[in-house]
Design a protein around this motif. Structure first.
Motif, PDB file in Angstrom:
ATOM      1  N   ALA A  94       0.831  -1.209   0.000  1.00  0.00           N
ATOM      2  CA  ALA A  94       0.000   0.000   0.000  1.00  0.00           C
ATOM      3  C   ALA A  94       0.866   1.261   0.000  1.00  0.00           C
ATOM      4  CB  ALA A  94      -0.931  -0.008   1.211  1.00  0.00           C
ATOM      5  N   GLU A  95       1.974   1.223   0.725  1.00  0.00           N
ATOM      6  CA  GLU A  95       2.885   2.369   0.748  1.00  0.00           C
ATOM      7  C   GLU A  95       3.491   2.602  -0.630  1.00  0.00           C
ATOM      8  OE1 GLU A  95       6.997   3.837   2.989  1.00  0.00           O
ATOM      9  OE2 GLU A  95       5.900   2.087   3.730  1.00  0.00           O
TER      10      GLU A  95
ATOM     11  N   VAL B  47       2.130   1.806  -3.486  1.00  0.00           N
ATOM     12  CA  VAL B  47       1.059   2.363  -4.315  1.00  0.00           C
ATOM     13  C   VAL B  47       0.914   3.860  -4.044  1.00  0.00           C
ATOM     14  CG1 VAL B  47      -1.429   2.344  -4.757  1.00  0.00           C
ATOM     15  CG2 VAL B  47      -0.197   0.180  -4.505  1.00  0.00           C
ATOM     16  N   ASP B  48       0.925   4.231  -2.780  1.00  0.00           N
ATOM     17  CA  ASP B  48       0.776   5.644  -2.423  1.00  0.00           C
ATOM     18  C   ASP B  48       1.908   6.486  -2.994  1.00  0.00           C
ATOM     19  OD1 ASP B  48      -1.553   5.088  -1.107  1.00  0.00           O
ATOM     20  OD2 ASP B  48      -0.674   5.108   0.904  1.00  0.00           O
ATOM     21  N   GLU B  49       3.111   5.932  -3.013  1.00  0.00           N
ATOM     22  CA  GLU B  49       4.249   6.679  -3.549  1.00  0.00           C
ATOM     23  C   GLU B  49       4.124   6.910  -5.054  1.00  0.00           C
ATOM     24  OE1 GLU B  49       7.634   4.436  -2.351  1.00  0.00           O
ATOM     25  OE2 GLU B  49       7.599   5.176  -0.275  1.00  0.00           O
TER      26      GLU B  49
ATOM     27  N   GLY C 230      -1.246   6.779  -5.422  1.00  0.00           N
ATOM     28  CA  GLY C 230      -2.413   6.344  -4.670  1.00  0.00           C
ATOM     29  C   GLY C 230      -3.282   5.303  -5.327  1.00  0.00           C
ATOM     30  N   ARG C 231      -2.994   4.941  -6.584  1.00  0.00           N
ATOM     31  CA  ARG C 231      -3.766   3.900  -7.267  1.00  0.00           C
ATOM     32  C   ARG C 231      -2.872   3.249  -8.306  1.00  0.00           C
ATOM     33  NH1 ARG C 231      -8.945   2.171  -7.571  1.00  0.00           N
ATOM     34  NH2 ARG C 231      -9.739   1.425  -9.585  1.00  0.00           N
TER      35      ARG C 231
ATOM     36  N   THR D 263      -3.961  -7.270  -0.331  1.00  0.00           N
ATOM     37  CA  THR D 263      -3.955  -5.813  -0.491  1.00  0.00           C
ATOM     38  C   THR D 263      -5.218  -5.347  -1.211  1.00  0.00           C
ATOM     39  OG1 THR D 263      -1.531  -5.827  -0.588  1.00  0.00           O
ATOM     40  CG2 THR D 263      -2.653  -3.850  -1.388  1.00  0.00           C
TER      41      THR D 263
ATOM     42  N   HIS E 186      -7.612  -2.853   0.551  1.00  0.00           N
ATOM     43  CA  HIS E 186      -7.530  -1.483   0.030  1.00  0.00           C
ATOM     44  C   HIS E 186      -8.005  -1.446  -1.424  1.00  0.00           C
ATOM     45  CE1 HIS E 186      -5.218  -0.430   3.605  1.00  0.00           C
ATOM     46  NE2 HIS E 186      -4.391  -1.433   3.348  1.00  0.00           N
TER      47      HIS E 186
ATOM     48  N   GLU F  79      -9.671   0.583  -3.060  1.00  0.00           N
ATOM     49  CA  GLU F  79      -9.588   1.901  -3.691  1.00  0.00           C
ATOM     50  C   GLU F  79      -8.186   2.192  -4.217  1.00  0.00           C
ATOM     51  OE1 GLU F  79      -7.986   2.348   0.364  1.00  0.00           O
ATOM     52  OE2 GLU F  79      -9.697   1.264  -0.500  1.00  0.00           O
ATOM     53  N   ARG F  80      -7.184   1.461  -3.728  1.00  0.00           N
ATOM     54  CA  ARG F  80      -5.812   1.688  -4.179  1.00  0.00           C
ATOM     55  C   ARG F  80      -5.427   0.791  -5.345  1.00  0.00           C
ATOM     56  NH1 ARG F  80      -4.616   2.310   1.727  1.00  0.00           N
ATOM     57  NH2 ARG F  80      -3.393   4.222   2.032  1.00  0.00           N
TER      58      ARG F  80
END
Length: 274
Positions: free
Chosen positions: A62-63, A65-67, A70-71, A87, A91, A93-94
């Motif tokens: 998830a981290e 993806v955020d970097e 966010g998706r 994951t 999550h 939405e990611r």
């Protein structure tokens, strides 16, 4: 996809006891248009020494993806596939799309007991299992691909914890909780095909692909073909965002299993099983 539209980011999740370097040949084949990341999971690569837990592994993905904004589409093999499914379920939405390779087996019953036993052996003799793993990867894959598998170091002492963590999750529930498109990819000779039909039926938008003649690790033997499959999935996932009405799941007939592959059907060291 419009050429001016930003390309969908891709996050690659590695298998058990190896590291992010296993994906380097595929990422190189994809090129530079798609933003990409390949994190090390807890206990692996640069994070060796950390305890492995499924929540910690999901957090690492998830981290990443955020970097990348966010998706992203998440791609995983073996342990990486189980983490990718977890994951997506945690999550959604990611996760714009999911490519899960070599991870459609439920580690239960005799099958699970076999891998728990192998994990105990690996925990007791990690250096020996590491050496056998290197030998097996070099037998199963062409030279540069085998070297990518081991370039980030191996950590077999963590296998027992990983097997327990995977056994403690419910991948079918994760798939059922994820509404997006899923590509399940298995080598014809992969022992982790065992419940592929159940996994496909759990998906809201599932597609099942069988790679003829391939085993568990040898599904990566042609990185250009793997890259093409990931790119096709990314294009389809991008198109599905423009047309959010879910398409009926594509569930082609599953070919009969081939004879056990001597290397990919072996115990943990050749399998990268998890």
């Amino acid at each position: 996809m419009d050429s001016n539209e930003p390309a969908l980011p891709l996050v690659f999740v590695h298998g058990m006891r190896v590291s992010h370097t296993m994906w380097q040949p595929v990422m190189q084949a994809i090129g530079t248009r798609h933003p990409m990341a390949a994190p090390d999971l807890p206990g692996h690569g640069a994070r060796r020494g950390e305890p492995f837990t499924m929540p910690g592994a999901v957090a690492a993905v998830a981290e990443a993806v955020d970097e990348l904004g966010g998706r992203a589409m998440v791609v995983g093999l073996s342990l990486g596939g189980y983490v990718a499914m977890a994951t997506a379920g945690s999550h959604p939405e990611r996760v714009a799309g999911l490519v899960a390779m070599g991870c459609t087996a439920l580690p239960r019953g005799l099958f699970g007991a076999t891998y728990r036993g192998a994990g105990r052996v690996a925990a007791r003799y990690p250096k020996g299992v590491d050496r056998l793993s290197v030998f097996s990867f070099r037998r199963a894959l062409p030279g540069p691909l085998a070297e990518a598998m081991v370039a980030g170091g191996l950590n077999s002492e963590i296998i027992s914890d990983i097997v327990a963590a995977v056994a403690g999750q419910d991948p079918l529930a994760s798939l059922a909780a994820y509404p997006g498109p899923v590509w399940l990819v298995n080598g014809e000779r992969d022992r982790f095909r065992r419940q592929e039909g159940r996994f496909a039926r759990a998906c809201h938008q599932g597609r099942l692909t069988i790679l003829p003649g391939r085993g568990h690790i040898s599904s990566l033997a042609d990185p250009t073909a793997v890259a093409r499959q990931v790119l096709d999935a990314a294009a389809a996932a991008t198109a599905s965002r423009s047309n959010p009405t879910p398409a009926p799941p594509d569930r082609p007939a599953v070919p009969k299993r081939g004879p056990a592959d001597r290397l990919d059907g072996a115990a943990l060291p050749a399998d990268d099983a998890a």
